[in-house]
Write a protein that holds these residues in place. Structure first.
Motif, PDB file in Angstrom:
ATOM      1  N   HIS A  66      -2.289  -1.541   1.490  1.00 52.00           N
ATOM      2  CA  HIS A  66      -1.429  -2.614   0.975  1.00 52.00           C
ATOM      3  C   HIS A  66      -2.173  -3.493  -0.016  1.00 52.00           C
ATOM      4  O   HIS A  66      -3.276  -3.955   0.273  1.00 52.00           O
ATOM      5  CB  HIS A  66      -0.912  -3.491   2.121  1.00 52.00           C
ATOM      6  N   LYS A  67      -1.559  -3.722  -1.163  1.00 53.63           N
ATOM      7  CA  LYS A  67      -2.067  -4.629  -2.196  1.00 53.63           C
ATOM      8  C   LYS A  67      -1.017  -5.718  -2.418  1.00 53.63           C
ATOM      9  O   LYS A  67       0.159  -5.523  -2.100  1.00 53.63           O
ATOM     10  CB  LYS A  67      -2.319  -3.882  -3.512  1.00 53.63           C
ATOM     11  N   PRO A  68      -1.393  -6.856  -2.980  1.00 57.48           N
ATOM     12  CA  PRO A  68      -0.429  -7.948  -3.152  1.00 57.48           C
ATOM     13  C   PRO A  68       0.831  -7.572  -3.935  1.00 57.48           C
ATOM     14  O   PRO A  68       1.938  -7.859  -3.500  1.00 57.48           O
ATOM     15  CB  PRO A  68      -1.224  -9.027  -3.886  1.00 57.48           C
ATOM     16  N   ASP A  69       0.658  -6.943  -5.092  1.00 56.71           N
ATOM     17  CA  ASP A  69       1.794  -6.700  -5.982  1.00 56.71           C
ATOM     18  C   ASP A  69       2.173  -5.234  -6.159  1.00 56.71           C
ATOM     19  O   ASP A  69       3.156  -4.937  -6.819  1.00 56.71           O
ATOM     20  CB  ASP A  69       1.492  -7.254  -7.389  1.00 56.71           C
ATOM     21  N   VAL A  73      -0.339   3.123  -0.650  1.00 53.41           N
ATOM     22  CA  VAL A  73       0.167   4.034   0.369  1.00 53.41           C
ATOM     23  C   VAL A  73       1.396   3.387   1.004  1.00 53.41           C
ATOM     24  O   VAL A  73       2.446   3.987   1.133  1.00 53.41           O
ATOM     25  CB  VAL A  73      -0.909   4.355   1.437  1.00 53.41           C
ATOM     26  N   GLY A  74       1.207   2.121   1.362  1.00 52.47           N
ATOM     27  CA  GLY A  74       2.310   1.353   1.927  1.00 52.47           C
ATOM     28  C   GLY A  74       2.862   0.389   0.905  1.00 52.47           C
ATOM     29  O   GLY A  74       2.328   0.248  -0.196  1.00 52.47           O
ATOM     30  N   PRO A  75       3.929  -0.298   1.255  1.00 49.59           N
ATOM     31  CA  PRO A  75       4.537  -1.260   0.326  1.00 49.59           C
ATOM     32  C   PRO A  75       3.608  -2.435   0.037  1.00 49.59           C
ATOM     33  O   PRO A  75       2.668  -2.706   0.788  1.00 49.59           O
ATOM     34  CB  PRO A  75       5.799  -1.718   1.056  1.00 49.59           C
ATOM     35  N   SER A  76       3.890  -3.138  -1.063  1.00 48.95           N
ATOM     36  CA  SER A  76       3.081  -4.311  -1.422  1.00 48.95           C
ATOM     37  C   SER A  76       3.308  -5.425  -0.403  1.00 48.95           C
ATOM     38  O   SER A  76       4.334  -5.460   0.287  1.00 48.95           O
ATOM     39  CB  SER A  76       3.455  -4.808  -2.820  1.00 48.95           C
ATOM     40  N   ILE A  77       2.357  -6.328  -0.330  1.00 48.26           N
ATOM     41  CA  ILE A  77       2.477  -7.456   0.594  1.00 48.26           C
ATOM     42  C   ILE A  77       3.700  -8.297   0.211  1.00 48.26           C
ATOM     43  O   ILE A  77       4.433  -8.759   1.085  1.00 48.26           O
ATOM     44  CB  ILE A  77       1.210  -8.339   0.586  1.00 48.26           C
ATOM     45  N   LYS A  78       3.929  -8.479  -1.093  1.00 46.96           N
ATOM     46  CA  LYS A  78       5.090  -9.261  -1.544  1.00 46.96           C
ATOM     47  C   LYS A  78       6.392  -8.632  -1.062  1.00 46.96           C
ATOM     48  O   LYS A  78       7.300  -9.336  -0.621  1.00 46.96           O
ATOM     49  CB  LYS A  78       5.102  -9.383  -3.068  1.00 46.96           C
ATOM     50  N   GLU A  79       6.489  -7.316  -1.158  1.00 47.28           N
ATOM     51  CA  GLU A  79       7.705  -6.630  -0.724  1.00 47.28           C
ATOM     52  C   GLU A  79       7.892  -6.778   0.784  1.00 47.28           C
ATOM     53  O   GLU A  79       8.995  -7.052   1.262  1.00 47.28           O
ATOM     54  CB  GLU A  79       7.640  -5.146  -1.101  1.00 47.28           C
TER      55      GLU A  79
END
Length: 137
Positions: A66-69, A73-79
């Protein structure tokens, strides 16, 4: 005599101008004290936020997927934060396997491999992760 009167008048005017100005505060020794009008604002960081960030970037190994934007692999933290806010759901419950996957159910099997890490965390640590993640908008 006129010179004395003029001198006295100039002296009196000078005294009155200096005394009629702004009053300066002095300390107990007679030294002038300047008023500090600067506003100091302290920014305090929520301890849960700081702990959540530390866990997210460290032992939680969350940054691997997970990355912020950006979806990695997984959705972004914002999402993730956006969907959890919209649904009124709890990230802390999900990472403790007490909630269903609501962001990207197709990635659930991949996420399950990390539940060993997140379930070993204390409830406070899971809450800290949630506070950190929900801060993204």
């Amino acid at each position: 005599m006129k010179l004395i009167l003029k001198s006295f008048s100039v002296f009196a005017l000078a005294i009155s101008l200096t005394n009629c100005g702004e009053k300066k505060e002095t300390d107990k020794y007679g030294n002038s004290v300047e008023e500090n009008t600067e506003t100091i604002s302290e920014t305090t960081v929520d301890p849960l936020f700081a702990k959540g960030q530390e866990l997210f970037e460290g032992k939680g190994t969350c940054t691997a997927c997970h990355k912020p934007d950006t979806k990695v692999v997984g959705p972004s933290i914002k999402e993730i934060a956006k969907i959890y806010k919209e649904k009124g759901a709890s990230i802390a419950a999900f990472i403790n396997e007490e909630g269903k996957p609501i962001v990207d159910p197709s990635q659930y099997e991949t996420m399950k491999t990390n539940f060993a890490i997140t379930k070993a965390m204390t409830a406070e640590e899971r809450k800290a992760l949630e506070v950190y993640m929900m801060s993204f908008e």
